[in-house]
Scaffold this motif. Structure first.
Motif, PDB file in Angstrom:
ATOM      1  N   TYR A  10       0.844  -1.141   0.178  1.00  0.00           N
ATOM      2  CA  TYR A  10       0.000   0.093   0.146  1.00  0.00           C
ATOM      3  C   TYR A  10       0.948   1.394   0.071  1.00  0.00           C
ATOM      4  O   TYR A  10       0.750   2.155  -0.636  1.00  0.00           O
ATOM      5  N   PHE A  11       2.073   1.212   0.925  1.00  0.00           N
ATOM      6  CA  PHE A  11       2.764   2.350   0.827  1.00  0.00           C
ATOM      7  C   PHE A  11       3.493   2.541  -0.477  1.00  0.00           C
ATOM      8  O   PHE A  11       3.396   3.943  -0.860  1.00  0.00           O
ATOM      9  N   VAL A  12       4.016   1.728  -1.113  1.00  0.00           N
ATOM     10  CA  VAL A  12       4.474   1.657  -2.531  1.00  0.00           C
ATOM     11  C   VAL A  12       3.465   2.295  -3.454  1.00  0.00           C
ATOM     12  O   VAL A  12       3.892   3.106  -4.299  1.00  0.00           O
ATOM     13  N   ALA A  13       2.410   1.675  -3.570  1.00  0.00           N
ATOM     14  CA  ALA A  13       1.037   2.214  -4.484  1.00  0.00           C
ATOM     15  C   ALA A  13       0.771   3.738  -4.229  1.00  0.00           C
ATOM     16  O   ALA A  13       0.570   4.329  -5.225  1.00  0.00           O
ATOM     17  N   VAL A  14       0.800   3.951  -3.027  1.00  0.00           N
ATOM     18  CA  VAL A  14       0.437   5.563  -2.738  1.00  0.00           C
ATOM     19  C   VAL A  14       1.500   6.479  -3.204  1.00  0.00           C
ATOM     20  O   VAL A  14       1.135   7.503  -3.752  1.00  0.00           O
ATOM     21  N   ALA A  15       2.880   6.000  -3.054  1.00  0.00           N
ATOM     22  CA  ALA A  15       3.954   6.859  -3.434  1.00  0.00           C
ATOM     23  C   ALA A  15       3.904   6.951  -4.914  1.00  0.00           C
ATOM     24  O   ALA A  15       4.255   7.856  -5.497  1.00  0.00           O
ATOM     25  N   GLU A  16       3.878   5.799  -5.560  1.00  0.00           N
ATOM     26  CA  GLU A  16       3.684   5.871  -7.147  1.00  0.00           C
ATOM     27  C   GLU A  16       2.449   6.678  -7.574  1.00  0.00           C
ATOM     28  O   GLU A  16       2.739   7.445  -8.624  1.00  0.00           O
ATOM     29  N   ALA A  17       1.332   6.525  -6.967  1.00  0.00           N
ATOM     30  CA  ALA A  17       0.343   7.285  -7.530  1.00  0.00           C
ATOM     31  C   ALA A  17       0.123   8.642  -7.250  1.00  0.00           C
ATOM     32  O   ALA A  17      -0.435   9.560  -7.896  1.00  0.00           O
TER      33      ALA A  17
END
Length: 309
Positions: A10-17
């Motif tokens: 989730y952390f990576v997904a929010v950072a990328e989006a």
């Protein structure tokens, strides 16, 4: 402090989006659930990972420092699971595949039959969607491989499978349907073109073809159904441009459907096999690609007597 792999995902997904909404859509979870898990992660770490504003979410200095480590941890977890399957003698027995809608319905059934004799231990479950969504889910670990069109997603390996020619259909009384011969793109000048939503790479190809032909994109439809644009076209609401797997498969199923190939070098829909760069079993995906190419060749050869390519 015990962050879970899901929290790191989730952390990576929010950072990328750069926002919770698009990240939640990519992860197929609700935005409140995603926000809650990020808050729990921040509490466990004792750090603020994101700066939240009304318009955008940005990484804090601490979040930026931890992002690469989170990505490496997720890659290591995927590799661990893959190697465990190999050691257990269950090497890729059940694969989660992401496929384009036309591939899922008009290629995978015969390909699965081929696998029964070529790779009998392999079982494939299917998820359909546009290329950008599928490659994102592949990167997040939800899928094992993807059959999709062009994508610029990082962290993935890619092999070309085949180029689908593009065909069109229209109302049976449309003068364009009087011939079965390949149609020069220029004959579509001034016409209304029906295509999928621009989430699909096919729609971007069709948009470029329309501009080249002097045609326009119809506002009548925006969605994911090739059936819908075909039915609209046959009813007289425009010209539907369709990839060959779907167009010829439907023309065989329904002999009343007339289709013509667009005779232009740009009228091509490329299809690729994608898998994660971190996968340890690259040779398996190369073998899978070889079998897919061979099956597509079989499909094409079976259709040559009936259709003018």
């Amino acid at each position: 402090m015990r962050p879970t792999l899901r929290q790191l995902q989730y952390f990576v997904a929010v950072a990328e989006a750069g926002a919770f909404g698009p990240a939640a859509k990519t992860l197929h979870v609700t935005q409140p659930s995603l926000s809650k898990q990020i808050a729990v992660l921040e509490a466990e770490l004792g750090l603020a990972l994101f700066q939240r504003t009304s318009r955008r979410v940005a990484l804090t200095r601490e979040g930026d420092s931890l992002l690469d480590a989170a990505r490496k941890t997720l890659d290591a977890a995927r590799t661990f699971r893959a190697e465990a399957k190999l050691l257990a003698g269950d090497a890729r027995v059940r694969l989660q595949a992401g496929v384009l809608p036309s591939v899922g319905a008009y290629f995978m059934p015969s390909f699965r039959e081929r696998l029964q004799t070529r790779l009998p231990d392999v079982r494939i479950s299917l998820t359909e969607g546009p290329s950008t969504e599928l490659t994102s889910r592949l990167n997040s670990g939800d899928l094992d491989f993807v059959i999709a069109s062009a994508s610029d997603a990082a962290g993935l390996e890619r092999l070309p499978l085949f180029d689908e020619t593009l065909w069109f259909c229209s109302h049976p009384d449309d003068p364009l349907m009087a011939s079965d011969a390949p149609c020069p793109l220029s004959e579509l000048c001034g016409r209304q073109i029906l295509t999928l939503s621009f989430d699909f790479h096919l729609a971007r190809i069709v948009r470029d073809l329309a501009a080249k032909a002097g045609a326009t994109i119809s506002p009548e439809y925006s969605g994911a159904s090739l059936d819908a644009i075909r039915q609209l076209a046959v009813s007289g609401d425009g010209i539907a441009i369709l990839p060959s797997l779907y167009a010829l498969g439907e023309a065989i199923r329904d002999p009343s459907l007339r289709v013509r190939r667009i005779d232009d070098p740009a009228a091509i829909h490329p299809v690729y096999l994608y898998w994660r760069s971190s996968e340890p079993n690259t040779s398996f995906y190369k073998r899978l690609a070889e079998e897919m190419i061979a099956e597509k060749t079989n499909i094409r050869m079976s259709r040559i007597p009936r259709f003018q390519f």
